[in-house]
Design a protein around this motif. Structure first.
Motif, short mmCIF file in Angstrom:
data_model
loop_
_atom_site.label_atom_id
_atom_site.label_comp_id
_atom_site.label_asym_id
_atom_site.label_seq_id
_atom_site.Cartn_x
_atom_site.Cartn_y
_atom_site.Cartn_z
N UNK A 190 -13.03 -45.11 -13.16
CA UNK A 190 -12.48 -43.77 -13.34
C UNK A 190 -11.38 -43.85 -14.39
N UNK A 191 -11.15 -42.72 -15.06
CA UNK A 191 -10.20 -42.72 -16.16
C UNK A 191 -9.15 -41.65 -15.95
N UNK A 192 -7.88 -42.05 -16.00
CA UNK A 192 -6.75 -41.12 -15.93
C UNK A 192 -6.13 -41.06 -17.31
N UNK A 193 -6.05 -39.86 -17.85
CA UNK A 193 -5.45 -39.67 -19.18
C UNK A 193 -4.27 -38.72 -19.07
N UNK A 194 -3.29 -38.93 -19.92
CA UNK A 194 -2.15 -38.01 -20.02
C UNK A 194 -2.10 -37.51 -21.45
N UNK A 195 -2.18 -36.19 -21.60
CA UNK A 195 -2.17 -35.58 -22.92
C UNK A 195 -0.73 -35.47 -23.44
N UNK A 196 -0.60 -35.06 -24.69
CA UNK A 196 0.71 -34.91 -25.31
C UNK A 196 1.58 -33.90 -24.57
N UNK A 232 1.58 -33.30 -21.45
CA UNK A 232 1.85 -33.72 -20.08
C UNK A 232 0.73 -33.41 -19.11
N UNK A 233 -0.39 -32.91 -19.59
CA UNK A 233 -1.53 -32.59 -18.73
C UNK A 233 -2.20 -33.88 -18.28
N UNK A 234 -2.43 -33.99 -16.98
CA UNK A 234 -3.10 -35.16 -16.42
C UNK A 234 -4.58 -34.81 -16.25
N UNK A 235 -5.45 -35.70 -16.69
CA UNK A 235 -6.89 -35.48 -16.52
C UNK A 235 -7.49 -36.66 -15.77
N UNK A 236 -8.41 -36.34 -14.88
CA UNK A 236 -9.15 -37.35 -14.11
C UNK A 236 -10.60 -37.24 -14.54
N UNK A 237 -11.11 -38.24 -15.23
CA UNK A 237 -12.48 -38.24 -15.78
C UNK A 237 -12.75 -36.98 -16.59
N UNK A 238 -11.76 -36.53 -17.34
CA UNK A 238 -11.92 -35.37 -18.22
C UNK A 238 -11.60 -34.04 -17.58
N UNK A 271 -8.82 -31.59 -15.77
CA UNK A 271 -7.38 -31.48 -15.52
C UNK A 271 -7.08 -31.42 -14.02
N UNK A 272 -6.07 -32.18 -13.60
CA UNK A 272 -5.66 -32.23 -12.20
C UNK A 272 -4.14 -32.19 -12.13
N UNK A 273 -3.62 -31.84 -10.95
CA UNK A 273 -2.18 -31.93 -10.72
C UNK A 273 -1.90 -33.23 -9.97
N UNK A 274 -0.62 -33.46 -9.63
CA UNK A 274 -0.24 -34.72 -8.99
C UNK A 274 -0.87 -34.87 -7.61
N UNK A 275 -0.97 -33.78 -6.86
CA UNK A 275 -1.55 -33.84 -5.52
C UNK A 275 -3.04 -34.20 -5.58
N UNK A 276 -3.77 -33.57 -6.49
CA UNK A 276 -5.19 -33.88 -6.64
C UNK A 276 -5.39 -35.31 -7.11
N UNK A 277 -4.51 -35.76 -8.01
CA UNK A 277 -4.60 -37.14 -8.48
C UNK A 277 -4.43 -38.10 -7.32
N UNK A 278 -3.46 -37.83 -6.46
CA UNK A 278 -3.24 -38.70 -5.30
C UNK A 278 -4.45 -38.69 -4.36
N UNK A 279 -5.08 -37.53 -4.18
CA UNK A 279 -6.26 -37.46 -3.33
C UNK A 279 -7.42 -38.28 -3.92
N UNK A 280 -7.61 -38.19 -5.23
CA UNK A 280 -8.66 -38.98 -5.87
C UNK A 280 -8.37 -40.48 -5.75
N UNK A 310 -2.51 -43.08 -21.60
CA UNK A 310 -1.60 -42.02 -22.02
C UNK A 310 -1.73 -41.78 -23.52
N UNK A 311 -1.46 -40.57 -23.94
CA UNK A 311 -1.45 -40.26 -25.37
C UNK A 311 -0.27 -41.00 -26.02
N UNK A 312 -0.40 -41.37 -27.29
CA UNK A 312 0.69 -42.10 -27.94
C UNK A 312 2.02 -41.35 -27.95
N UNK A 313 1.98 -40.04 -28.01
CA UNK A 313 3.22 -39.27 -28.06
C UNK A 313 3.49 -38.51 -26.75
N UNK A 314 2.91 -38.99 -25.65
CA UNK A 314 3.19 -38.39 -24.34
C UNK A 314 4.59 -38.78 -23.91
#
Length: 141
Positions: A63-69, A71-77, A79-88, A105-109
């Motif tokens: 699975x892949x967690x990404x952070x955009x510039x 501050x948006x968190x994405x789980x496998x593409x 968008x999720x919030x912190x609670x959903x991320x913890x559930x996953x 994370x993005x280089x400028x996150x």
């Protein structure tokens, strides 16, 4: 409580007996406490509902967690919030074998956001964590 009977010469006692006053005040206090109406103030809270899509968004191998510039968190593409991320993350920890988690994370996150997400990952007890995209910085140091 000591009580004085006055002097020997028959003068009246000058001190007031406060014991009955205190007794009456305690009875009144208890009556006021009993007659106070029960507070029925309610706070409405929107709790997250269990979603059947959660099982479909957790991959069994990686699975892949990404952070955009921004501050948006994405789980496998997605968008999720912190609670959903913890559930996953909790779902992945329960899987056997535990899937890999790729963190990118993005280089400028913002560092604060990256640190917050890493703390969530650590609290979830993820054991297979890999940082993706760090090879672009290999010549910077």
């Amino acid at each position: 409580m000591a009580m004085s009977g006055g002097r020997d010469d028959g003068e009246p006692m000058m001190e007031m007996n406060t014991t009955p006053l205190i007794d009456v005040m305690l009875v009144l206090l208890i009556m006021f406490i009993i007659t106070i109406p029960v507070q029925t103030h309610a706070v409405k809270v929107d709790l997250p509902q269990p979603n059947s899509n959660n099982a479909q968004t957790v991959e069994p191998d990686k699975n892949k967690v990404m952070i955009a510039t921004d501050g948006t968190i994405t789980w496998n593409g997605t968008p999720v919030n912190e609670l959903q991320l913890r559930q996953y993350l909790d779902q992945t920890v329960m899987m056997n074998p535990q899937p890999e988690l790729h963190f990118q994370p993005a280089p400028d996150a913002r560092y604060a956001k990256v640190d917050e997400v890493l703390a969530i990952i650590k609290r979830a007890n993820v054991t297979k964590l890999g940082f993706v995209g760090n090879e672009q910085y290999r010549n910077d140091f």
